[in-house]
Write a protein that holds these residues in place. Structure first.
Motif, PDB file in Angstrom:
ATOM      1  N   ALA A 178      49.669  37.452 105.617  1.00 33.67           N
ATOM      2  CA  ALA A 178      48.583  38.298 105.113  1.00 33.67           C
ATOM      3  C   ALA A 178      49.087  39.271 104.049  1.00 33.67           C
ATOM      4  O   ALA A 178      48.375  39.587 103.089  1.00 33.67           O
ATOM      5  CB  ALA A 178      47.941  39.068 106.271  1.00 33.67           C
ATOM      6  N   ALA A 179      50.321  39.731 104.213  1.00 35.91           N
ATOM      7  CA  ALA A 179      50.884  40.688 103.255  1.00 35.91           C
ATOM      8  C   ALA A 179      51.440  40.006 102.013  1.00 35.91           C
ATOM      9  O   ALA A 179      51.556  40.631 100.960  1.00 35.91           O
ATOM     10  CB  ALA A 179      51.986  41.500 103.935  1.00 35.91           C
ATOM     11  N   ARG A 180      51.781  38.721 102.126  1.00 40.33           N
ATOM     12  CA  ARG A 180      52.515  38.051 101.048  1.00 40.33           C
ATOM     13  C   ARG A 180      51.608  37.465  99.981  1.00 40.33           C
ATOM     14  O   ARG A 180      51.972  37.435  98.812  1.00 40.33           O
ATOM     15  CB  ARG A 180      53.374  36.914 101.641  1.00 40.33           C
ATOM     16  N   VAL A 181      50.415  36.987 100.353  1.00 40.11           N
ATOM     17  CA  VAL A 181      49.561  36.344  99.352  1.00 40.11           C
ATOM     18  C   VAL A 181      48.969  37.385  98.416  1.00 40.11           C
ATOM     19  O   VAL A 181      48.766  38.541  98.782  1.00 40.11           O
ATOM     20  CB  VAL A 181      48.436  35.520 100.030  1.00 40.11           C
ATOM     21  N   THR A 182      48.688  36.962  97.191  1.00 40.59           N
ATOM     22  CA  THR A 182      48.173  37.893  96.182  1.00 40.59           C
ATOM     23  C   THR A 182      46.659  37.807  96.019  1.00 40.59           C
ATOM     24  O   THR A 182      46.047  38.743  95.501  1.00 40.59           O
ATOM     25  CB  THR A 182      48.839  37.599  94.822  1.00 40.59           C
ATOM     26  N   ASP A 183      46.055  36.709  96.432  1.00 36.71           N
ATOM     27  CA  ASP A 183      44.607  36.563  96.326  1.00 36.71           C
ATOM     28  C   ASP A 183      43.938  37.489  97.344  1.00 36.71           C
ATOM     29  O   ASP A 183      44.150  37.347  98.545  1.00 36.71           O
ATOM     30  CB  ASP A 183      44.216  35.110  96.614  1.00 36.71           C
ATOM     31  N   PRO A 184      43.102  38.445  96.898  1.00 35.60           N
ATOM     32  CA  PRO A 184      42.523  39.441  97.817  1.00 35.60           C
ATOM     33  C   PRO A 184      41.685  38.821  98.934  1.00 35.60           C
ATOM     34  O   PRO A 184      41.774  39.245 100.086  1.00 35.60           O
ATOM     35  CB  PRO A 184      41.664  40.329  96.908  1.00 35.60           C
ATOM     36  N   LEU A 185      40.858  37.835  98.579  1.00 35.46           N
ATOM     37  CA  LEU A 185      40.000  37.222  99.597  1.00 35.46           C
ATOM     38  C   LEU A 185      40.822  36.450 100.623  1.00 35.46           C
ATOM     39  O   LEU A 185      40.568  36.527 101.829  1.00 35.46           O
ATOM     40  CB  LEU A 185      38.980  36.293  98.938  1.00 35.46           C
ATOM     41  N   LEU A 186      41.825  35.725 100.166  1.00 33.06           N
ATOM     42  CA  LEU A 186      42.680  34.978 101.083  1.00 33.06           C
ATOM     43  C   LEU A 186      43.498  35.941 101.940  1.00 33.06           C
ATOM     44  O   LEU A 186      43.684  35.701 103.133  1.00 33.06           O
ATOM     45  CB  LEU A 186      43.604  34.041 100.305  1.00 33.06           C
ATOM     46  N   ALA A 187      43.962  37.037 101.336  1.00 33.45           N
ATOM     47  CA  ALA A 187      44.727  38.031 102.101  1.00 33.45           C
ATOM     48  C   ALA A 187      43.871  38.637 103.208  1.00 33.45           C
ATOM     49  O   ALA A 187      44.348  38.838 104.337  1.00 33.45           O
ATOM     50  CB  ALA A 187      45.228  39.132 101.162  1.00 33.45           C
ATOM     51  N   LEU A 188      42.591  38.907 102.899  1.00 36.48           N
ATOM     52  CA  LEU A 188      41.688  39.459 103.900  1.00 36.48           C
ATOM     53  C   LEU A 188      41.461  38.459 105.023  1.00 36.48           C
ATOM     54  O   LEU A 188      41.462  38.820 106.215  1.00 36.48           O
ATOM     55  CB  LEU A 188      40.355  39.835 103.250  1.00 36.48           C
ATOM     56  N   SER A 189      41.280  37.188 104.660  1.00 38.13           N
ATOM     57  CA  SER A 189      41.086  36.149 105.666  1.00 38.13           C
ATOM     58  C   SER A 189      42.312  36.011 106.560  1.00 38.13           C
ATOM     59  O   SER A 189      42.189  35.898 107.790  1.00 38.13           O
ATOM     60  CB  SER A 189      40.785  34.811 104.972  1.00 38.13           C
ATOM     61  N   LEU A 190      43.500  36.045 105.955  1.00 33.99           N
ATOM     62  CA  LEU A 190      44.730  35.921 106.737  1.00 33.99           C
ATOM     63  C   LEU A 190      44.933  37.133 107.635  1.00 33.99           C
ATOM     64  O   LEU A 190      45.412  37.014 108.772  1.00 33.99           O
ATOM     65  CB  LEU A 190      45.923  35.744 105.804  1.00 33.99           C
ATOM     66  N   ALA A 191      44.584  38.309 107.132  1.00 39.51           N
ATOM     67  CA  ALA A 191      44.719  39.523 107.940  1.00 39.51           C
ATOM     68  C   ALA A 191      43.801  39.468 109.156  1.00 39.51           C
ATOM     69  O   ALA A 191      44.196  39.831 110.276  1.00 39.51           O
ATOM     70  CB  ALA A 191      44.405  40.759 107.093  1.00 39.51           C
ATOM     71  N   SER A 192      42.577  38.995 108.951  1.00 38.44           N
ATOM     72  CA  SER A 192      41.644  38.850 110.066  1.00 38.44           C
ATOM     73  C   SER A 192      42.162  37.829 111.073  1.00 38.44           C
ATOM     74  O   SER A 192      42.098  38.033 112.281  1.00 38.44           O
ATOM     75  CB  SER A 192      40.268  38.415 109.545  1.00 38.44           C
ATOM     76  N   GLY A 193      42.707  36.734 110.549  1.00 36.80           N
ATOM     77  CA  GLY A 193      43.267  35.710 111.428  1.00 36.80           C
ATOM     78  C   GLY A 193      44.456  36.225 112.218  1.00 36.80           C
ATOM     79  O   GLY A 193      44.619  35.896 113.402  1.00 36.80           O
ATOM     80  N   ALA A 194      45.300  37.036 111.580  1.00 31.77           N
ATOM     81  CA  ALA A 194      46.462  37.598 112.269  1.00 31.77           C
ATOM     82  C   ALA A 194      46.025  38.524 113.400  1.00 31.77           C
ATOM     83  O   ALA A 194      46.607  38.514 114.498  1.00 31.77           O
ATOM     84  CB  ALA A 194      47.345  38.350 111.276  1.00 31.77           C
ATOM     85  N   THR A 195      44.998  39.333 113.136  1.00 34.69           N
ATOM     86  CA  THR A 195      44.484  40.233 114.164  1.00 34.69           C
ATOM     87  C   THR A 195      43.919  39.448 115.342  1.00 34.69           C
ATOM     88  O   THR A 195      44.203  39.744 116.508  1.00 34.69           O
ATOM     89  CB  THR A 195      43.379  41.138 113.580  1.00 34.69           C
ATOM     90  N   ALA A 196      43.113  38.431 115.035  1.00 37.15           N
ATOM     91  CA  ALA A 196      42.536  37.600 116.090  1.00 37.15           C
ATOM     92  C   ALA A 196      43.634  36.889 116.876  1.00 37.15           C
ATOM     93  O   ALA A 196      43.559  36.765 118.106  1.00 37.15           O
ATOM     94  CB  ALA A 196      41.578  36.565 115.479  1.00 37.15           C
ATOM     95  N   LEU A 197      44.666  36.439 116.174  1.00 39.15           N
ATOM     96  CA  LEU A 197      45.764  35.740 116.837  1.00 39.15           C
ATOM     97  C   LEU A 197      46.485  36.653 117.821  1.00 39.15           C
ATOM     98  O   LEU A 197      46.771  36.264 118.960  1.00 39.15           O
ATOM     99  CB  LEU A 197      46.751  35.219 115.788  1.00 39.15           C
ATOM    100  N   ALA A 198      46.784  37.877 117.399  1.00 39.44           N
ATOM    101  CA  ALA A 198      47.469  38.823 118.282  1.00 39.44           C
ATOM    102  C   ALA A 198      46.630  39.130 119.519  1.00 39.44           C
ATOM    103  O   ALA A 198      47.153  39.173 120.647  1.00 39.44           O
ATOM    104  CB  ALA A 198      47.795  40.112 117.525  1.00 39.44           C
ATOM    105  N   ILE A 199      45.323  39.328 119.327  1.00 41.39           N
ATOM    106  CA  ILE A 199      44.436  39.609 120.459  1.00 41.39           C
ATOM    107  C   ILE A 199      44.357  38.390 121.382  1.00 41.39           C
ATOM    108  O   ILE A 199      44.434  38.516 122.609  1.00 41.39           O
ATOM    109  CB  ILE A 199      43.032  39.998 119.959  1.00 41.39           C
TER     110      ILE A 199
END
Length: 274
Positions: A146-167
């Motif tokens: 989530a931190a590494r990609v530069t595309d804002p929309l993809l970064a947001l999607s990955l960040a949401s996925g990371a949060t869901a994954l941790a939960i």
């Protein structure tokens, strides 16, 4: 509400995600302080739930993001996903082949890995620890991605996925904490010792999360492969251990229902947080 979290260094985010999953294991293991056992039907259902969560997490939080990252970089989506998936499963197969461990509900003579004189309790702890390494790795890779990609929309999607994954992994760690602490308590361990070893099996998760985040942050081309590698490792654990363990008792239908529910919960988490 989570702006403070996303302002943190990605390595720290991964560490906190790993600590969350460890904390769920510790909280579940602490239940042994209240009693010596839980019903077998409940444990089977919870193991099935854990399997469902891990399957859904492998798809929505790891494999699909791996393909999205590859496509955004102009690559062929399925190549890193397939390569990483097989590599992750193969790595766990090698560890499973050589690391001495014992699956739940089996006698000491059924221990797998190289021959050893280690006690049954040690082998049980190693089996659950083997589950937890790919889970921690997956959390770290997801936050690092989530931190590494530069595309804002993809970064947001990955960040949401990371949060869901941790939960999701935190939720499915509950039966794993119980699966260690309860058998140890039955074998005569004091409540505190049973709790201690139950939570200790998941202490590798924060460490694996740090390793996963560092790998993708500092070696960018590894990103889609690392996501798929974590998925392959998790799927190996599900098929090799969680599903068979949940089906060994007389509550197979209940365990299967737990798997469906776990898959649905993780799917909803990932999509709802996107």
């Amino acid at each position: 509400m989570l702006d403070w979290f996303w302002s943190l260094d990605p390595i720290l985010q991964a560490l906190l995600g790993g600590l969350l999953t460890w904390g769920a294991t510790a909280a579940a293991a602490a239940l042994v302080l209240l009693g010596r056992s839980i019903p077998r039907w409940l444990l089977d259902a919870m193991l099935g739930f854990a399997a469902g969560v891990m399957i859904a997490a492998s798809v929505w939080s790891l494999l699909i993001p791996a393909m999205e990252v590859t496509e955004r970089n102009g690559g062929i989506a399925w190549i890193p996903a397939a390569t990483g998936l097989v590599a992750g499963a193969l790595a766990l197969r090698i560890v499973d082949r050589f690391l001495p461990h014992l699956h739940l509900f089996l006698p000491r003579e059924a221990a797998e890995g190289v021959s050893t004189t280690w006690r049954r309790t040690t082998l049980l702890i190693l089996a659950i620890t083997l589950h937890n390494v790919p889970e921690g790795l997956a959390v770290g890779v997801a936050f690092g991605a989530a931190a590494r990609v530069t595309d804002p929309l993809l970064a947001l999607s990955l960040a949401s996925g990371a949060t869901a994954l941790a939960i999701g992994i935190a939720l499915q760690n509950v039966p794993e904490g119980l699966a260690i602490a309860v058998p140890l308590r039955r074998e005569g361990f004091s409540p505190f010792r049973a709790f201690w070893y139950g939570q200790l099996s998941a202490i590798v998760e924060p460490l694996a999360a740090l390793l996963g985040a560092a790998a993708v942050l500092f070696v960018e081309p590894l990103l889609p492969y690392a996501l798929a590698f974590a998925a392959g490792a998790m799927l190996y654990v599900v098929v090799e251990e969680l599903i068979p363990e949940s089906q060994r008792g007389d509550h197979g239908d209940l365990a299967t229902s737990g798997t469906i529910i776990g898959f649905t919960v993780m799917m909803v988490l990932d999509v709802a947080l996107a």
